[in-house]
Scaffold this motif. Sequence first.
Motif, PDB file in Angstrom:
ATOM      1  N   GLY A 312       0.792  -1.223   0.000  1.00 25.77           N
ATOM      2  CA  GLY A 312       0.000   0.000   0.000  1.00 25.77           C
ATOM      3  C   GLY A 312       0.821   1.268   0.000  1.00 25.77           C
ATOM      4  O   GLY A 312       0.275   2.355   0.150  1.00 25.77           O
ATOM      5  N   ASN A 354      -2.427  -1.095   8.727  1.00 23.53           N
ATOM      6  CA  ASN A 354      -3.142  -0.213   7.793  1.00 23.53           C
ATOM      7  C   ASN A 354      -3.456  -0.899   6.467  1.00 23.53           C
ATOM      8  O   ASN A 354      -4.203  -1.865   6.436  1.00 23.53           O
ATOM      9  CB  ASN A 354      -2.374   1.092   7.616  1.00 23.53           C
ATOM     10  N   ASP A 355      -2.886  -0.409   5.341  1.00 23.12           N
ATOM     11  CA  ASP A 355      -3.241  -0.949   4.034  1.00 23.12           C
ATOM     12  C   ASP A 355      -2.929  -2.433   3.926  1.00 23.12           C
ATOM     13  O   ASP A 355      -3.648  -3.178   3.249  1.00 23.12           O
ATOM     14  CB  ASP A 355      -2.496  -0.198   2.922  1.00 23.12           C
ATOM     15  N   ARG A 358      -5.687  -4.222   5.754  1.00 24.45           N
ATOM     16  CA  ARG A 358      -6.919  -4.156   4.970  1.00 24.45           C
ATOM     17  C   ARG A 358      -6.872  -5.119   3.776  1.00 24.45           C
ATOM     18  O   ARG A 358      -7.885  -5.737   3.430  1.00 24.45           O
ATOM     19  CB  ARG A 358      -7.181  -2.725   4.525  1.00 24.45           C
ATOM     20  N   SER A 359      -5.708  -5.249   3.149  1.00 26.50           N
ATOM     21  CA  SER A 359      -5.644  -6.143   1.993  1.00 26.50           C
ATOM     22  C   SER A 359      -5.822  -7.601   2.401  1.00 26.50           C
ATOM     23  O   SER A 359      -6.419  -8.385   1.657  1.00 26.50           O
ATOM     24  CB  SER A 359      -4.315  -5.960   1.249  1.00 26.50           C
TER      25      SER A 359
END
Length: 510
Positions: A312, A354-355, A358-359
Amino acid sequence: MKPLSTFCKSIIVSSALWAAVPAVAASEMTTVTIEPDTVSTFRNPLTGWVMYLGRTWDADFWTANGYDSMVTSTGDTVRVSDYASCAYIRTSWASFEPEEGKYAWNDPDSRLMRLIRSVWDRGMRIAFRVVIDGRDQAQNTPQYVFDAGAEGYYDPKNPGKNYSPYPDDPVFQEKYTKFFHAMAREFDDPDKVEFIDAYSLGKWGESHSMIYKDNANKEPVFEWVVSLATSCFKRVPMLVHYHRMLGDPTYDGWGAVPENAARLISKAVDLGFSLRHDAFGMTGYYQEWEKEQAKKWNFTRPIIMEGGWITGAHHRYWIDPSGEYRQGHAVDVREGEYKASREAHVNMMDFRINDETRSWFQEAFPLVKKFIAEGGYRLYPDMISIPLSASRGQKVSITHRWNNLGWGYCPTNIPQWNQRYKVGFALLDSSTLEPVKVWADKNTRLDLWLKGSPTEYTTYITIDGVPAGKYVWAVGLVDVTRGNEIGLKIAARNNVTTLGWVKLSDVILK
């Protein structure tokens, strides 16, 4: 039903009670079949998912960052913490000790301790990496260390910024030793701490790209750090990177494998260290040498992984030499990390933050659940043969067969655990389901239970110290250092008590 011995690959007879009391007759036995639970997150130590904490986060990040309302690729809204065994924070020495002798853990209102307590409040353990080197970050070592005379260097890529100490400087070593002992006095508690990255020198604390006063001090510094950690942490597992450039001054962390790389890892393992690597899924970095190291130590020491690509942010993961990662498809990287983790038989995988988190949930949630089902260790007995009745003072036999559904192993052999977990059998009060008497079979070796190789035992116990009456037989994985209370959760689908005992059948004691 066939005898249990016809199903198994090994039979281990275990007993310290060979009195001349006949075992109960086979006609008075029953065989209980147990169904495995392949769904639940048990939070057993050194297995499962690791979630990461940002070093600047506060205790409200659970809601502020959406961690309590994560929408998955299947459309469900879940809490990230419900899928993780522990939370890992990679933060600075200066955060733990901003002034000499002023420790964050002595200030309950410090941001760092609020963050850590929020993890404990959710029934999770914390894990640490304390970073000293400031390159690419900020000054991670407290200023008082330099004020005391420690020599250091600025970030070569940012002249005049991010000052760091030479790891072979005697003043640095003196101050760091004092800090490490203080940290161990507070955090050498396996109920609260999962593991500690105990060799966290070098760039990002990953033990590579070292800058010394004298490069000849590579091995002496390594030996100082691992010996220090071993003297401090007796109960919490310690990790060392199986990085080819471990402790090496080669800049930016990669190059030909130094001749002493494997030897340094072996030294750490011999002192009781377990293993981790921070470049899973980066096939240009995690190569055959790393794979061979994993094979060498599989089922001798647990392996903890960290994914290398940051999908991300700034990493151009689609240039990976594997050619399998498409730009804009973080799920490809997640699949690559999963494949590499399975090959290395890792015990723990990471969500990062974080990203990345989420992934995992929004693009690769089936892999999250798949690792829970088949990664790390997941232990259960599929069949147990027990007596339906017995006389007090009688020696009885219990035959039990154990399976590990995970590709990792239960590391009861590491020095910090010292075989503390054993199979235990209990007589439960038929009304309260509290244990009345527990027998631990100290000959059971959970670290030898590997996927695809069921292990059968016959345990002999003498029924003593229990009044006549009706009870419930139960089985559990007990902690012998804590009075045989439940230490690990069994992966059983049904008949599990609130204390973690798996109910088997009623039994009458005469």
